[in-house]
Structure formats: C-alpha cells, structure tokens
Design a protein around this motif. Structure first.
Motif, PDB file in Angstrom:
ATOM      1  N   PHE A 178      33.842  78.383  68.809  1.00 47.20           N
ATOM      2  CA  PHE A 178      33.743  76.922  68.745  1.00 47.20           C
ATOM      3  C   PHE A 178      32.361  76.455  69.195  1.00 47.20           C
ATOM      4  CE2 PHE A 178      34.528  72.528  69.866  1.00 47.20           C
ATOM      5  CZ  PHE A 178      35.432  72.115  68.902  1.00 47.20           C
ATOM      6  N   LEU A 179      31.878  77.003  70.300  1.00 46.89           N
ATOM      7  CA  LEU A 179      30.563  76.602  70.807  1.00 46.89           C
ATOM      8  C   LEU A 179      29.436  77.056  69.884  1.00 46.89           C
ATOM      9  CD1 LEU A 179      31.027  77.258  74.622  1.00 46.89           C
ATOM     10  CD2 LEU A 179      31.131  75.077  73.395  1.00 46.89           C
ATOM     11  N   LEU A 180      29.594  78.213  69.271  1.00 40.32           N
ATOM     12  CA  LEU A 180      28.591  78.674  68.300  1.00 40.32           C
ATOM     13  C   LEU A 180      28.567  77.746  67.091  1.00 40.32           C
ATOM     14  CD1 LEU A 180      26.513  80.844  67.657  1.00 40.32           C
ATOM     15  CD2 LEU A 180      28.344  82.187  66.629  1.00 40.32           C
ATOM     16  N   GLY A 181      29.736  77.284  66.663  1.00 44.82           N
ATOM     17  CA  GLY A 181      29.795  76.317  65.567  1.00 44.82           C
ATOM     18  C   GLY A 181      29.091  75.018  65.917  1.00 44.82           C
ATOM     19  N   LEU A 182      29.257  74.563  67.152  1.00 40.97           N
ATOM     20  CA  LEU A 182      28.543  73.352  67.586  1.00 40.97           C
ATOM     21  C   LEU A 182      27.044  73.599  67.679  1.00 40.97           C
ATOM     22  CD1 LEU A 182      30.898  71.906  70.343  1.00 40.97           C
ATOM     23  CD2 LEU A 182      30.531  71.034  68.033  1.00 40.97           C
ATOM     24  N   ALA A 183      26.652  74.798  68.139  1.00 40.71           N
ATOM     25  CA  ALA A 183      25.233  75.122  68.244  1.00 40.71           C
ATOM     26  C   ALA A 183      24.577  75.180  66.870  1.00 40.71           C
ATOM     27  CB  ALA A 183      25.047  76.455  68.965  1.00 40.71           C
ATOM     28  N   LEU A 184      25.343  75.536  65.848  1.00 44.80           N
ATOM     29  CA  LEU A 184      24.823  75.558  64.483  1.00 44.80           C
ATOM     30  C   LEU A 184      24.889  74.183  63.829  1.00 44.80           C
ATOM     31  CD1 LEU A 184      26.357  78.913  63.228  1.00 44.80           C
ATOM     32  CD2 LEU A 184      23.954  78.434  63.670  1.00 44.80           C
ATOM     33  N   GLN A 185      25.197  73.152  64.607  1.00 42.06           N
ATOM     34  CA  GLN A 185      25.292  71.753  64.178  1.00 42.06           C
ATOM     35  C   GLN A 185      26.419  71.536  63.178  1.00 42.06           C
ATOM     36  OE1 GLN A 185      21.388  70.727  62.795  1.00 42.06           O
ATOM     37  NE2 GLN A 185      20.529  70.749  64.870  1.00 42.06           N
ATOM     38  N   GLY A 186      27.556  72.205  63.438  1.00 40.96           N
ATOM     39  CA  GLY A 186      28.722  72.039  62.585  1.00 40.96           C
ATOM     40  C   GLY A 186      29.356  70.675  62.769  1.00 40.96           C
ATOM     41  N   ARG A 187      30.126  70.270  61.781  1.00 40.52           N
ATOM     42  CA  ARG A 187      30.774  68.960  61.786  1.00 40.52           C
ATOM     43  C   ARG A 187      32.188  69.091  62.340  1.00 40.52           C
ATOM     44  NH1 ARG A 187      33.091  66.175  56.560  1.00 40.52           N
ATOM     45  NH2 ARG A 187      33.962  64.326  57.514  1.00 40.52           N
ATOM     46  N   VAL A 188      32.570  68.178  63.209  1.00 41.85           N
ATOM     47  CA  VAL A 188      33.936  68.105  63.726  1.00 41.85           C
ATOM     48  C   VAL A 188      34.631  66.991  62.947  1.00 41.85           C
ATOM     49  CG1 VAL A 188      35.362  67.650  65.743  1.00 41.85           C
ATOM     50  CG2 VAL A 188      33.219  68.897  66.001  1.00 41.85           C
ATOM     51  N   TYR A 189      35.730  67.337  62.283  1.00 47.55           N
ATOM     52  CA  TYR A 189      36.427  66.377  61.431  1.00 47.55           C
ATOM     53  C   TYR A 189      37.181  65.344  62.247  1.00 47.55           C
ATOM     54  CZ  TYR A 189      35.456  69.208  57.337  1.00 47.55           C
ATOM     55  OH  TYR A 189      34.830  69.880  56.325  1.00 47.55           O
ATOM     56  N   ARG A 190      37.273  64.154  61.696  1.00 48.83           N
ATOM     57  CA  ARG A 190      38.040  63.056  62.289  1.00 48.83           C
ATOM     58  C   ARG A 190      39.338  62.895  61.515  1.00 48.83           C
ATOM     59  NH1 ARG A 190      34.200  58.118  63.864  1.00 48.83           N
ATOM     60  NH2 ARG A 190      32.917  59.274  65.313  1.00 48.83           N
ATOM     61  N   PRO A 191      40.363  62.328  62.148  1.00 47.64           N
ATOM     62  CA  PRO A 191      41.610  62.108  61.396  1.00 47.64           C
ATOM     63  C   PRO A 191      41.415  61.007  60.358  1.00 47.64           C
ATOM     64  CG  PRO A 191      41.771  61.170  63.598  1.00 47.64           C
ATOM     65  CD  PRO A 191      40.469  61.912  63.538  1.00 47.64           C
ATOM     66  N   ASN A 192      41.738  61.335  59.116  1.00 48.76           N
ATOM     67  CA  ASN A 192      41.687  60.342  58.049  1.00 48.76           C
ATOM     68  C   ASN A 192      42.665  60.752  56.958  1.00 48.76           C
ATOM     69  OD1 ASN A 192      40.422  62.390  56.676  1.00 48.76           O
ATOM     70  ND2 ASN A 192      38.458  61.396  56.511  1.00 48.76           N
ATOM     71  N   GLY A 193      42.972  59.843  56.100  1.00 49.33           N
ATOM     72  CA  GLY A 193      43.912  60.120  55.021  1.00 49.33           C
ATOM     73  C   GLY A 193      43.208  60.290  53.701  1.00 49.33           C
ATOM     74  N   GLY A 194      41.974  60.717  53.727  1.00 47.14           N
ATOM     75  CA  GLY A 194      41.168  60.832  52.516  1.00 47.14           C
ATOM     76  C   GLY A 194      41.409  62.124  51.765  1.00 47.14           C
ATOM     77  N   ASP A 195      40.330  62.834  51.539  1.00 42.89           N
ATOM     78  CA  ASP A 195      40.326  64.062  50.763  1.00 42.89           C
ATOM     79  C   ASP A 195      41.178  65.141  51.440  1.00 42.89           C
ATOM     80  OD1 ASP A 195      39.580  65.908  48.839  1.00 42.89           O
ATOM     81  OD2 ASP A 195      37.720  66.446  49.878  1.00 42.89           O
ATOM     82  N   ILE A 196      41.869  65.951  50.633  1.00 47.06           N
ATOM     83  CA  ILE A 196      42.741  66.991  51.176  1.00 47.06           C
ATOM     84  C   ILE A 196      41.935  68.018  51.982  1.00 47.06           C
ATOM     85  CG2 ILE A 196      42.652  68.416  49.088  1.00 47.06           C
ATOM     86  CD1 ILE A 196      45.719  67.995  51.326  1.00 47.06           C
ATOM     87  N   LEU A 197      40.709  68.291  51.593  1.00 42.46           N
ATOM     88  CA  LEU A 197      39.895  69.242  52.349  1.00 42.46           C
ATOM     89  C   LEU A 197      39.518  68.688  53.717  1.00 42.46           C
ATOM     90  CD1 LEU A 197      37.611  70.655  49.534  1.00 42.46           C
ATOM     91  CD2 LEU A 197      39.601  71.725  50.593  1.00 42.46           C
ATOM     92  N   ASP A 198      39.309  67.383  53.805  1.00 41.44           N
ATOM     93  CA  ASP A 198      39.055  66.764  55.107  1.00 41.44           C
ATOM     94  C   ASP A 198      40.283  66.844  56.007  1.00 41.44           C
ATOM     95  OD1 ASP A 198      36.452  66.143  54.513  1.00 41.44           O
ATOM     96  OD2 ASP A 198      36.864  64.060  53.978  1.00 41.44           O
ATOM     97  N   ILE A 199      41.456  66.663  55.422  1.00 41.71           N
ATOM     98  CA  ILE A 199      42.692  66.743  56.198  1.00 41.71           C
ATOM     99  C   ILE A 199      42.897  68.166  56.714  1.00 41.71           C
ATOM    100  CG2 ILE A 199      45.218  66.557  56.072  1.00 41.71           C
ATOM    101  CD1 ILE A 199      44.757  64.317  53.969  1.00 41.71           C
ATOM    102  N   LEU A 200      42.667  69.156  55.857  1.00 40.01           N
ATOM    103  CA  LEU A 200      42.826  70.549  56.278  1.00 40.01           C
ATOM    104  C   LEU A 200      41.777  70.933  57.322  1.00 40.01           C
ATOM    105  CD1 LEU A 200      43.619  72.217  52.851  1.00 40.01           C
ATOM    106  CD2 LEU A 200      45.195  71.763  54.724  1.00 40.01           C
ATOM    107  N   GLY A 201      40.555  70.420  57.177  1.00 42.07           N
ATOM    108  CA  GLY A 201      39.527  70.655  58.188  1.00 42.07           C
ATOM    109  C   GLY A 201      39.910  70.049  59.521  1.00 42.07           C
TER     110      GLY A 201
END
Length: 90
Positions: free
Chosen positions: A8-31
C-alpha cells in the motif's frame, strides 16, 4: 500484514490513485472495493487526502494497482484466517 502495508505504501510512493466511493463507472466501483479492503490504511489516506492526484504517468498507474492489490490481499488473508479459525483449514 507487513506485505499489505508495504504494498500500500509503495503504491502511494508511486503516486497511485486512491478511489472514492461513487456510482459511476464499474471499474471505479471495483477499484473502490479493492481500496476499501486495505481497511485502516484506506481511512488514513482519505483523512489525510493522500492519493487524490490524477494519474499522469506509467508509474502512477502501477501505484494504483499496488494499492488495489493490497486491499484484495487483505480480503484473502482475512478469509484464510477465518477458515483456519473454524477448523476448515489446518
């Protein structure tokens, strides 16, 4: 636990995106589901507003995947611990 936190910390160090709850795209929901699996780490990053930048290069996309996989790995380890506790798995 260590591998989940490090991933998790390595993902943040690589400037990864943390998803927010939304009802949009199915890939966003799965993320989002993958991210929430990290539990307390997800809550802390959302409270500190970390991981909200746009993915602008390839390493950031890898970072996003690292964060999602850390949450999914936490789900798997929790299921494994449950099966050990009830005696289904030695």
């Amino acid at each position: 636990m260590g591998s989940i936190v490090i991933m998790f910390l390595l993902g943040l160090a690589l400037q990864g995106r943390v998803y927010r709850p939304n009802g949009g795209d199915i890939l966003d929901i799965l993320g989002f589901v993958g991210d929430v699996g990290a539990g307390g780490l997800y809550i802390v990053t959302r409270a500190l507003d970390i991981g909200q930048s746009a993915v602008s290069h390839a390493t950031a996309d890898y970072g996003t995947k690292f964060i999602i996989v850390a949450g999914l790995l936490n789900f798997i380890s929790a299921a494994d611990a449950y099966h050990i506790a009830i005696g289904k798995k030695p």
